[in-house]
Scaffold this motif. Structure first.
Motif, PDB file in Angstrom:
ATOM      1  N   GLY A 182      -2.194   3.121 -13.341  1.00 36.97           N
ATOM      2  CA  GLY A 182      -3.408   2.578 -12.768  1.00 36.97           C
ATOM      3  C   GLY A 182      -3.940   1.309 -13.406  1.00 36.97           C
ATOM      4  N   ASP A 183      -3.143   0.636 -14.229  1.00 38.93           N
ATOM      5  CA  ASP A 183      -3.580  -0.636 -14.794  1.00 38.93           C
ATOM      6  C   ASP A 183      -3.407  -1.725 -13.740  1.00 38.93           C
ATOM      7  N   PHE A 184      -4.509  -2.324 -13.312  1.00 38.70           N
ATOM      8  CA  PHE A 184      -4.493  -3.290 -12.208  1.00 38.70           C
ATOM      9  C   PHE A 184      -3.626  -4.506 -12.503  1.00 38.70           C
ATOM     10  N   TYR A 185      -3.816  -5.122 -13.652  1.00 38.96           N
ATOM     11  CA  TYR A 185      -3.071  -6.347 -13.942  1.00 38.96           C
ATOM     12  C   TYR A 185      -1.585  -6.073 -14.141  1.00 38.96           C
ATOM     13  N   CYS A 186      -1.256  -4.928 -14.686  1.00 44.63           N
ATOM     14  CA  CYS A 186       0.151  -4.538 -14.783  1.00 44.63           C
ATOM     15  C   CYS A 186       0.725  -4.328 -13.387  1.00 44.63           C
ATOM     16  N   ALA A 187      -0.042  -3.669 -12.532  1.00 46.63           N
ATOM     17  CA  ALA A 187       0.414  -3.439 -11.161  1.00 46.63           C
ATOM     18  C   ALA A 187       0.632  -4.760 -10.424  1.00 46.63           C
ATOM     19  N   CYS A 188      -0.279  -5.703 -10.610  1.00 51.86           N
ATOM     20  CA  CYS A 188      -0.115  -7.019  -9.960  1.00 51.86           C
ATOM     21  C   CYS A 188       1.145  -7.715 -10.439  1.00 51.86           C
ATOM     22  N   ALA A 189       1.393  -7.679 -11.731  1.00 54.45           N
ATOM     23  CA  ALA A 189       2.572  -8.348 -12.289  1.00 54.45           C
ATOM     24  C   ALA A 189       3.861  -7.698 -11.808  1.00 54.45           C
ATOM     25  N   ILE A 190       3.904  -6.378 -11.808  1.00 57.91           N
ATOM     26  CA  ILE A 190       5.118  -5.685 -11.360  1.00 57.91           C
ATOM     27  C   ILE A 190       5.283  -5.844  -9.855  1.00 57.91           C
ATOM     28  N   ARG A 238      11.533  -6.464  -2.692  1.00 57.63           N
ATOM     29  CA  ARG A 238      11.125  -5.047  -2.665  1.00 57.63           C
ATOM     30  C   ARG A 238       9.645  -4.968  -2.257  1.00 57.63           C
ATOM     31  N   HIS A 239       9.369  -5.395  -1.032  1.00 58.04           N
ATOM     32  CA  HIS A 239       7.994  -5.506  -0.562  1.00 58.04           C
ATOM     33  C   HIS A 239       7.292  -4.158  -0.438  1.00 58.04           C
ATOM     34  N   GLU A 240       8.002  -3.138  -0.007  1.00 62.56           N
ATOM     35  CA  GLU A 240       7.382  -1.809   0.116  1.00 62.56           C
ATOM     36  C   GLU A 240       6.979  -1.275  -1.250  1.00 62.56           C
ATOM     37  N   ASP A 241       7.816  -1.503  -2.258  1.00 66.08           N
ATOM     38  CA  ASP A 241       7.477  -1.070  -3.616  1.00 66.08           C
ATOM     39  C   ASP A 241       6.253  -1.829  -4.130  1.00 66.08           C
TER      40      ASP A 241
END
Length: 72
Positions: free
Chosen positions: A42-50, A59-62
Motif C-alpha cells: 500500500g505504499d503509494f509512491y512505490c506503487a507509482c514507480a512499479i 504490462r498495463h493490467e499489472d
C-alpha cells in the motif's frame, strides 16, 4: 538522540509512504523486489514507480492493478 521510529516517520511523510526520492534511490540501487513488496503493502509512491515500470514493459493490467486501490 532520535529513535528509529522517529527517523522512519520522517522518511515517510504521507500516510507512512516512502518519499519519492527514497523510492528512486532504492530502484537505482537494484532493490526492485523491496519496492514491489512495499507497493503491494500500500505504499503509494512505490506503487507509482512499479506501475510505471510495468507500463514500460507493456504490462498495463499489472500497472492498473497496483494503482486501482488508491483510486477507490
Amino acid at each position: 538522540m532520535e529513535t528509529d521510529a522517529e527517523l522512519n516517520r520522517r522518511g515517510r511523510p504521507d500516510d507512512g509512504w516512502l518519499a519519492p526520492h527514497h523510492v528512486d534511490v532504492l530502484l537505482e540501487h537494484g532493490h526492485v523486489r523491496e519496492v514491489e513488496r512495499l507497493a503491494e503493502e500500500g505504499d503509494f509512491y512505490c506503487a507509482c514507480a512499479i506501475a510505471a515500470r510495468h507500463a514500460e514493459q507493456g504490462r498495463h493490467e499489472d500497472a492498473l492493478a497496483l494503482l486501482t486501490p488508491f483510486a477507490d
